[in-house]
Write an enzyme that holds these catalytic residues in place. Structure first.
Site, PDB file in Angstrom:
ATOM      1  N   LYS A 242       0.689  -1.148  -0.112  1.00 62.31           N
ATOM      2  CA  LYS A 242      -0.334  -0.022   0.081  1.00 62.31           C
ATOM      3  C   LYS A 242       1.243   1.568  -0.513  1.00 62.31           C
ATOM      4  O   LYS A 242       2.040   1.223   0.358  1.00 62.31           O
ATOM      5  CB  LYS A 242      -0.772   0.022   1.508  1.00 62.31           C
TER       6      LYS A 242
ATOM      7  N   VAL B 201     -17.712   3.400  -2.066  1.00 61.75           N
ATOM      8  CA  VAL B 201     -18.229   2.410  -2.235  1.00 61.75           C
ATOM      9  C   VAL B 201     -19.807   2.462  -0.849  1.00 61.75           C
ATOM     10  O   VAL B 201     -20.986   1.940  -2.001  1.00 61.75           O
ATOM     11  CB  VAL B 201     -17.616   1.246  -1.230  1.00 61.75           C
TER      12      VAL B 201
HETATM   13  P1  NAD Z   1     -14.507   7.759  -0.396  1.00 62.73           P
HETATM   14  O1  NAD Z   1     -13.414   8.791  -0.392  1.00 62.73           O
HETATM   15  O2  NAD Z   1     -15.012   7.922  -1.698  1.00 62.73           O
HETATM   16  O3  NAD Z   1     -15.622   8.069   0.733  1.00 62.73           O
HETATM   17  C1  NAD Z   1     -15.502   8.068   1.708  1.00 62.73           C
HETATM   18  C2  NAD Z   1     -16.599   8.772   2.761  1.00 62.73           C
HETATM   19  O4  NAD Z   1     -16.845   9.354   3.776  1.00 62.73           O
HETATM   20  C3  NAD Z   1     -16.682  10.263   1.936  1.00 62.73           C
HETATM   21  O5  NAD Z   1     -18.545  10.732   1.542  1.00 62.73           O
HETATM   22  C4  NAD Z   1     -16.130  11.029   3.682  1.00 62.73           C
HETATM   23  O6  NAD Z   1     -16.907  12.428   3.243  1.00 62.73           O
HETATM   24  C5  NAD Z   1     -17.397  10.505   4.522  1.00 62.73           C
HETATM   25  N1  NAD Z   1     -16.119  10.805   5.592  1.00 62.73           N
HETATM   26  C6  NAD Z   1     -14.778  10.914   6.183  1.00 62.73           C
HETATM   27  N2  NAD Z   1     -14.791  10.534   7.884  1.00 62.73           N
HETATM   28  C7  NAD Z   1     -16.367  10.296   7.423  1.00 62.73           C
HETATM   29  C8  NAD Z   1     -16.727   9.993   9.081  1.00 62.73           C
HETATM   30  N3  NAD Z   1     -15.921  10.814  10.122  1.00 62.73           N
HETATM   31  N4  NAD Z   1     -17.900   9.719   9.440  1.00 62.73           N
HETATM   32  C9  NAD Z   1     -19.407   9.815   8.078  1.00 62.73           C
HETATM   33  N5  NAD Z   1     -17.797  10.063   6.596  1.00 62.73           N
HETATM   34  C10 NAD Z   1     -16.959   9.848   6.704  1.00 62.73           C
HETATM   35  O7  NAD Z   1     -13.742   6.435   0.036  1.00 62.73           O
HETATM   36  P2  NAD Z   1     -14.668   5.323  -0.808  1.00 62.73           P
HETATM   37  O8  NAD Z   1     -13.637   4.783  -2.029  1.00 62.73           O
HETATM   38  O9  NAD Z   1     -15.636   5.158  -1.017  1.00 62.73           O
HETATM   39  O10 NAD Z   1     -13.492   4.253   0.363  1.00 62.73           O
HETATM   40  C11 NAD Z   1     -14.121   3.413   1.563  1.00 62.73           C
HETATM   41  C12 NAD Z   1     -13.680   3.208   2.108  1.00 62.73           C
HETATM   42  O11 NAD Z   1     -13.532   1.871   1.473  1.00 62.73           O
HETATM   43  C13 NAD Z   1     -12.470   3.846   2.618  1.00 62.73           C
HETATM   44  O12 NAD Z   1     -11.833   3.155   4.209  1.00 62.73           O
HETATM   45  C14 NAD Z   1     -11.451   2.176   2.022  1.00 62.73           C
HETATM   46  O13 NAD Z   1      -9.866   2.080   2.354  1.00 62.73           O
HETATM   47  C15 NAD Z   1     -12.474   1.302   1.504  1.00 62.73           C
HETATM   48  N6  NAD Z   1     -12.003   0.607   0.397  1.00 62.73           N
HETATM   49  C16 NAD Z   1     -12.573   0.761  -0.184  1.00 62.73           C
HETATM   50  C17 NAD Z   1     -12.790   0.143  -1.827  1.00 62.73           C
HETATM   51  C18 NAD Z   1     -12.283   1.438  -3.012  1.00 62.73           C
HETATM   52  O14 NAD Z   1     -12.933   0.247  -3.661  1.00 62.73           O
HETATM   53  N7  NAD Z   1     -12.769   2.327  -3.263  1.00 62.73           N
HETATM   54  C19 NAD Z   1     -11.389  -0.997  -2.219  1.00 62.73           C
HETATM   55  C20 NAD Z   1     -11.439  -1.864  -0.462  1.00 62.73           C
HETATM   56  C21 NAD Z   1     -12.091  -1.122   1.257  1.00 62.73           C
END
Ligand code: NAD
Length: 367
Positions: free
Chosen positions: A94, A198
């Site tokens: 990562k 997601v």
């Molecule tokens: P993203 O940045 O698109 O979305 C994250 C969302 O969480 C944003 O809308 C943000 O405003 C919100 N957020 C941040 N802090 C917050 C809080 N304290 N309370 C409520 N909401 C809050 O990220 P993503 O791509 O949707 O990924 C979400 C999570 O899933 C991450 O932890 C990421 O590591 C994990 N993940 C994502 C993928 C992927 O394919 N995108 C794959 C595996 C794991």
């Protein structure tokens, strides 16, 4: 504190890298610095027994470099187990870029980062994570071929988030089946924390399947948008951890299950996309188990994205991606049953199976 007065234990704890709590026999850690673009990044390569270390790049405005280092170490280790449990021939890695993605990310910075990735000759393959878009991976692709999750126009698999969300949905359904005896979500209340790439698609699957969905995010605009689109409810309570819901789906950042929250959570099932949801795997996993809360291991159920980018490397078609992602349902059921039978936490049961696969390969290669 002076180094010469420290005993061996203290010395280990004070060791800046190898002594970090999150350091778990990582193979290599690369610190990347470029004055011209302002790039400060860390690439963590945890384990490459099963294959090249693949894992996304996160750009985040960390409070300190220690926080960034700790994050990359935890995340890269998680990738090792995610790929292993999913049956992919990939290791775990990562990267984190220190900075605000909204104001500090430039094409020059991304290209410079790409050159650092390139210098590792394929031992680490990057992809997108929080703070990154498919377009950023296209920029990285200008300088290295060791990048996945590039746009479909450039021959990539595009944004992995919809597949991640589908996998999380599969894992969530399996966890519901384990707890409630049925995976029918009709009328079940689900709180989705974080409705980004997601979370939003997860909301879509949940509402389409009859769940009553509550959404929470720090971004008010997104809340209104997603509420309207899927007829979801904005969570109006004071604190999400006190919410009276059936299922809690953490889809923002990690460590939301911690000393402060673990005894307050009222949901009977926890299943979400965020990486490293348990602040302390051993302690918090155990408390959840004692409280009868079914926890679907994050690294198992959020593997859809890695399946999607792996397909890009292995030239799988969409059908195979969906088949592998749907299999998350079966693996989750298996792991939850194993955890009950062997009286261990679900997180540990999943880790054990993943570690076994790595050890088997290592032993085979040594022969
Ligand atoms: P993203 O940045 O698109 O979305 C994250 C969302 O969480 C944003 O809308 C943000 O405003 C919100 N957020 C941040 N802090 C917050 C809080 N304290 N309370 C409520 N909401 C809050 O990220 P993503 O791509 O949707 O990924 C979400 C999570 O899933 C991450 O932890 C990421 O590591 C994990 N993940 C994502 C993928 C992927 O394919 N995108 C794959 C595996 C794991």
């Amino acid at each position: 504190m002076q180094v010469d007065v420290l005993n061996a234990d203290e010395l280990k704890k004070s060791a800046p890298v190898f002594g970090q709590i999150s350091f778990d026999d990582h193979e290599q850690i690369v610190f990347c610095n470029d004055k011209d673009t302002g790039l400060k990044a860390i690439i963590g390569i945890h384990n490459t027994v099963l294959g090249p270390a693949l894992g996304g790049t996160r750009m985040w405005d960390y409070a300190s470099e220690w926080e960034a280092l700790n994050d990359v170490l935890r995340l890269s280790r998680g990738m090792t187990y995610k790929s292993a449990i999913t049956g992919l021939n990939l290791g775990g890695g990562k990267a984190v870029i220190i900075g605000d993605a909204k104001t500090q990310k430039t094409p020059e910075l991304m290209r410079r980062f790409g050159r650092f990735v390139d210098s590792l000759s394929g031992k680490y393959i990057t992809a997108e994570d929080v703070g990154m878009e498919t377009a950023d991976m296209d920029t990285v692709y200008e300088v290295t071929k060791h990048v996945s999750g590039i746009s479909e126009e450039k021959g990539g698999s595009g944004n992995p988030s919809p597949i991640t969300a589908y996998g999380v949905f599969m894992g969530l359904k399996a966890a519901a089946k384990h707890k409630f005896g049925t995976d029918n979500l009709e009328g079940k209340t689900v709180l989705v924390q974080g409705i980004g790439h997601v979370g939003e698609t997860l909301v879509k699957h949940l509402t389409e399947n009859g769940a009553k969905v509550y959404i929470s995010d720090i971004n008010q605009e997104r809340l209104e948008e997603v509420k309207k689109k899927y007829d979801a409810n904005i969570f109006e309570g004071k604190d999400v951890y006190d919410a009276e819901v059936d299922i809690y789906a953490p889809c923002a950042l990690g460590a939301t299950i911690n000393d402060d929250t673990v005894k307050r959570i009222k949901a009977k099932v926890i299943a979400g996309a965020a990486n490293n949801q348990l602040a302390d795997e051993a302690t918090h996993g155990k408390i959840l188990k004692e409280r009868g809360i079914v926890y679907a291991p994050d690294f198992l159920i959020n593997a859809g994205g890695i399946i999607n980018v792996y397909a890009e490397l292995e030239k799988y078609d969409k059908k195979e991606i969906i088949r592998k992602t749907e299999n998350i349902y079966n693996t989750t059921l298996e792991i939850l049953a194993k955890a009950d039978k062997e009286e261990m936490t679900s997180h540990y049961a999943a880790l054990k199976i993943a570690q076994q696969r790595i050890d088997d390969r290592k032993n085979r290669d040594l022969k």
